[in-house]
Each structure stands twice: as C-alpha cells, then as structure tokens.
Scaffold this motif. Structure first.
Motif, PDB file in Angstrom:
ATOM      1  N   ALA A  51       0.826  -1.205   0.000  1.00  0.00           N
ATOM      2  CA  ALA A  51       0.000   0.000   0.000  1.00  0.00           C
ATOM      3  C   ALA A  51       0.863   1.258   0.000  1.00  0.00           C
ATOM      4  O   ALA A  51       0.584   2.221  -0.721  1.00  0.00           O
ATOM      5  N   MET A  52       1.932   1.237   0.786  1.00  0.00           N
ATOM      6  CA  MET A  52       2.817   2.403   0.862  1.00  0.00           C
ATOM      7  C   MET A  52       3.525   2.644  -0.469  1.00  0.00           C
ATOM      8  O   MET A  52       3.667   3.798  -0.899  1.00  0.00           O
ATOM      9  N   ILE A  53       3.973   1.581  -1.115  1.00  0.00           N
ATOM     10  CA  ILE A  53       4.625   1.724  -2.421  1.00  0.00           C
ATOM     11  C   ILE A  53       3.639   2.281  -3.442  1.00  0.00           C
ATOM     12  O   ILE A  53       3.972   3.173  -4.235  1.00  0.00           O
ATOM     13  N   THR A  54       2.414   1.775  -3.424  1.00  0.00           N
ATOM     14  CA  THR A  54       1.389   2.250  -4.365  1.00  0.00           C
ATOM     15  C   THR A  54       1.078   3.721  -4.136  1.00  0.00           C
ATOM     16  O   THR A  54       0.995   4.503  -5.087  1.00  0.00           O
ATOM     17  N   LEU A  55       0.909   4.110  -2.882  1.00  0.00           N
ATOM     18  CA  LEU A  55       0.604   5.510  -2.566  1.00  0.00           C
ATOM     19  C   LEU A  55       1.763   6.425  -2.948  1.00  0.00           C
ATOM     20  O   LEU A  55       1.558   7.475  -3.574  1.00  0.00           O
ATOM     21  N   THR A  56       2.969   6.034  -2.605  1.00  0.00           N
ATOM     22  CA  THR A  56       4.138   6.860  -2.910  1.00  0.00           C
ATOM     23  C   THR A  56       4.328   7.020  -4.410  1.00  0.00           C
ATOM     24  O   THR A  56       4.564   8.127  -4.900  1.00  0.00           O
ATOM     25  N   SER A  57       4.203   5.925  -5.147  1.00  0.00           N
ATOM     26  CA  SER A  57       4.391   6.002  -6.602  1.00  0.00           C
ATOM     27  C   SER A  57       3.329   6.880  -7.240  1.00  0.00           C
ATOM     28  O   SER A  57       3.630   7.703  -8.113  1.00  0.00           O
ATOM     29  N   SER A  58       2.076   6.754  -6.806  1.00  0.00           N
ATOM     30  CA  SER A  58       1.007   7.590  -7.365  1.00  0.00           C
ATOM     31  C   SER A  58       1.240   9.064  -7.052  1.00  0.00           C
ATOM     32  O   SER A  58       1.068   9.926  -7.911  1.00  0.00           O
ATOM     33  N   ALA A  59       1.636   9.348  -5.819  1.00  0.00           N
ATOM     34  CA  ALA A  59       1.890  10.735  -5.425  1.00  0.00           C
ATOM     35  C   ALA A  59       3.021  11.334  -6.248  1.00  0.00           C
ATOM     36  O   ALA A  59       2.929  12.479  -6.721  1.00  0.00           O
ATOM     37  N   VAL A  60       4.088  10.581  -6.458  1.00  0.00           N
ATOM     38  CA  VAL A  60       5.224  11.077  -7.246  1.00  0.00           C
ATOM     39  C   VAL A  60       4.816  11.298  -8.702  1.00  0.00           C
ATOM     40  O   VAL A  60       5.161  12.311  -9.315  1.00  0.00           O
ATOM     41  N   ILE A  61       4.060  10.375  -9.261  1.00  0.00           N
ATOM     42  CA  ILE A  61       3.625  10.507 -10.656  1.00  0.00           C
ATOM     43  C   ILE A  61       2.761  11.746 -10.831  1.00  0.00           C
ATOM     44  O   ILE A  61       2.944  12.525 -11.779  1.00  0.00           O
ATOM     45  N   PHE A  62       1.811  11.971  -9.937  1.00  0.00           N
ATOM     46  CA  PHE A  62       0.961  13.165 -10.050  1.00  0.00           C
ATOM     47  C   PHE A  62       1.749  14.439  -9.762  1.00  0.00           C
ATOM     48  O   PHE A  62       1.445  15.493 -10.324  1.00  0.00           O
ATOM     49  N   TRP A  63       2.765  14.371  -8.909  1.00  0.00           N
ATOM     50  CA  TRP A  63       3.591  15.538  -8.630  1.00  0.00           C
ATOM     51  C   TRP A  63       4.441  15.896  -9.848  1.00  0.00           C
ATOM     52  O   TRP A  63       4.578  17.059 -10.199  1.00  0.00           O
ATOM     53  N   LYS A  64       5.018  14.867 -10.478  1.00  0.00           N
ATOM     54  CA  LYS A  64       5.873  15.101 -11.647  1.00  0.00           C
ATOM     55  C   LYS A  64       5.074  15.446 -12.901  1.00  0.00           C
ATOM     56  O   LYS A  64       5.606  16.075 -13.821  1.00  0.00           O
ATOM     57  N   THR A  65       3.823  15.007 -12.968  1.00  0.00           N
ATOM     58  CA  THR A  65       2.980  15.259 -14.141  1.00  0.00           C
ATOM     59  C   THR A  65       1.664  15.871 -13.665  1.00  0.00           C
ATOM     60  O   THR A  65       0.613  15.217 -13.681  1.00  0.00           O
ATOM     61  N   PRO A  66       1.671  17.131 -13.237  1.00  0.00           N
ATOM     62  CA  PRO A  66       0.463  17.733 -12.660  1.00  0.00           C
ATOM     63  C   PRO A  66      -0.695  17.871 -13.664  1.00  0.00           C
ATOM     64  O   PRO A  66      -1.848  17.964 -13.249  1.00  0.00           O
ATOM     65  N   GLN A  67      -0.380  17.846 -14.963  1.00  0.00           N
ATOM     66  CA  GLN A  67      -1.449  17.971 -15.955  1.00  0.00           C
ATOM     67  C   GLN A  67      -2.393  16.760 -15.951  1.00  0.00           C
ATOM     68  O   GLN A  67      -3.495  16.837 -16.502  1.00  0.00           O
ATOM     69  N   LEU A  68      -1.964  15.652 -15.349  1.00  0.00           N
ATOM     70  CA  LEU A  68      -2.842  14.477 -15.275  1.00  0.00           C
ATOM     71  C   LEU A  68      -4.139  14.812 -14.552  1.00  0.00           C
ATOM     72  O   LEU A  68      -5.195  14.337 -14.920  1.00  0.00           O
ATOM     73  N   ARG A  69      -4.022  15.607 -13.512  1.00  0.00           N
ATOM     74  CA  ARG A  69      -5.211  15.946 -12.720  1.00  0.00           C
ATOM     75  C   ARG A  69      -6.211  16.786 -13.505  1.00  0.00           C
ATOM     76  O   ARG A  69      -7.396  16.804 -13.179  1.00  0.00           O
ATOM     77  N   ARG A  70      -5.748  17.448 -14.537  1.00  0.00           N
ATOM     78  CA  ARG A  70      -6.636  18.324 -15.324  1.00  0.00           C
ATOM     79  C   ARG A  70      -7.208  17.655 -16.562  1.00  0.00           C
ATOM     80  O   ARG A  70      -7.904  18.289 -17.345  1.00  0.00           O
ATOM     81  N   LEU A  71      -6.919  16.376 -16.770  1.00  0.00           N
ATOM     82  CA  LEU A  71      -7.414  15.693 -17.961  1.00  0.00           C
ATOM     83  C   LEU A  71      -8.938  15.605 -17.929  1.00  0.00           C
ATOM     84  O   LEU A  71      -9.519  15.272 -16.901  1.00  0.00           O
ATOM     85  N   PRO A  72      -9.564  15.898 -19.064  1.00  0.00           N
ATOM     86  CA  PRO A  72     -11.058  15.871 -19.092  1.00  0.00           C
ATOM     87  C   PRO A  72     -11.608  14.454 -19.136  1.00  0.00           C
ATOM     88  O   PRO A  72     -10.962  13.532 -19.513  1.00  0.00           O
TER      89      PRO A  72
END
Length: 192
Positions: free
Chosen positions: A171-192
């Motif tokens: 769970a910790m690896i999954t959470l950390t990897s997701s957080a890093v991916i969204f931090w490095k690629t912030p445009q993902l959060r804005r995808l329609p």
C-alpha cells in the motif's frame, strides 16, 4: 510505441501508474485467502464474502464511472482513486474485524474499477489513432505482464514479514508512486 510514449509525458505517466498499480496495488488479491484464514480467522466462506464484496464494489465503480466519467473530471477522479485506494488497502491490512474487512473490500473494488477504467479511457483518448494499438499493447503489458512479479513479492514478504506488514508495504509503495507521478505530471489531474 515506446518512443511515442516517451515523448508524451501524460501517456508515460498513465503507463507508469498502471505499472505500479498492477504490480503493487492489486497484488493483495494473491494473499487474500491466507488473509481470510490467518487474520480474519475465517475459511472459504470468509474468502468468498471478501471477493464478493470486492466484486460488488467493482460493479459499483463501473456504474459510477459510466454515469459521471464523461463530465470532464476524469483526471480528478483518477487522482482521488489513486490516493484513496492505497489508504484503504493499508486500513485493510491493519484490520482484523470481518465486518470492517467486508466494507474495506467493497471500497477496494470501487477503487480498482475507477483506476482500471480511467487509465484505459485516458490512454485511449490521448493517443493518435495510428499509435493506439502500440500504446494499448504497452498498457496491457504493464497491467497484466508485471502483476505476477507483484504477486511473487507479496507472497515472499508475507512469509518473511507477515501478511499485515506485506500488505501495508504494498500500500505504501502504491501511494508513494502515485503521489510522485501526479507531482511530476500535474497535468494528469486536469485531464477531461
């Protein structure tokens, strides 16, 4: 396909999310029979109830995505699911109560379907038609090709550290990897 994906940060990030999610996030299903037996002190019935609740959650998640997934919030929904799924998995790992375990299994099913469906949808809608087959084959490879490695890892960790600790680490690896991916690629959060 690899060169094309490497040139598009959003696609690269979505494929990385699929890789980490399939390798570490959903590996808990491999040790679920042992979890039902050793942690929840049940048997085949307990395991059946857990998988049924996860399946019910997946159906619920599919209906929610089908109903609200085309309203321009896919990136935000994916972000929320990517952050909450590992938290729920961590709570599941620390739980020894059957009723709470069933509820958490339901939430894990919802979170699985959110991520599985949204990763697939976002990839397919972001790729040029001429490259769709190649990129989707990479998605299939990351989602299904790497999950056996996660299954092997969670089994090995469960034997050496215990089921609860192994699931908590995943769970910790999954959470950390997701957080890093969204931090490095912030445009993902804005995808329609």
């Amino acid at each position: 396909g690899l060169v094309y994906t490497a040139r598009h940060p959003e696609l690269r990030a979505l494929l990385l999310m699929a890789l980490f999610f399939s390798t570490f996030g959903i590996a808990y299903m491999t040790v679920l029979p042992a979890f039902a037996d050793r942690v929840l002190h049940g048997g085949a019935t307990t395991y059946g109830l857990l998988t049924s609740m996860a399946g019910l959650g997946a159906v619920t998640g599919a209906f929610i995505v089908a109903t609200y997934g085309d309203r321009g919030y896919r990136g935000r929904i994916l972000f929320t699911a990517a952050m909450l799924f590992p938290i729920v998995l961590g709570l599941f790992a620390l739980n020894s109560n059957l009723l709470l375990g069933l509820f958490l299994a339901y939430l894990l099913g919802v979170g699985f379907m959110f991520q599985f469906t949204l990763l697939n949808t976002l990839l397919q809608t972001r790729v040029e038609d001429s490259m769709r087959g190649r990129v989707m084959s990479l998605y299939t490879l990351t989602l299904f090709g790497f999950s056996p490695f996660g299954n092997l890892l969670v089994g090995t960790l469960s034997e050496s550290l215990g089921l609860n600790v192994a699931l908590l680490l995943m769970a910790m690896i999954t959470l950390t990897s997701s957080a890093v991916i969204f931090w490095k690629t912030p445009q993902l959060r804005r995808l329609p």
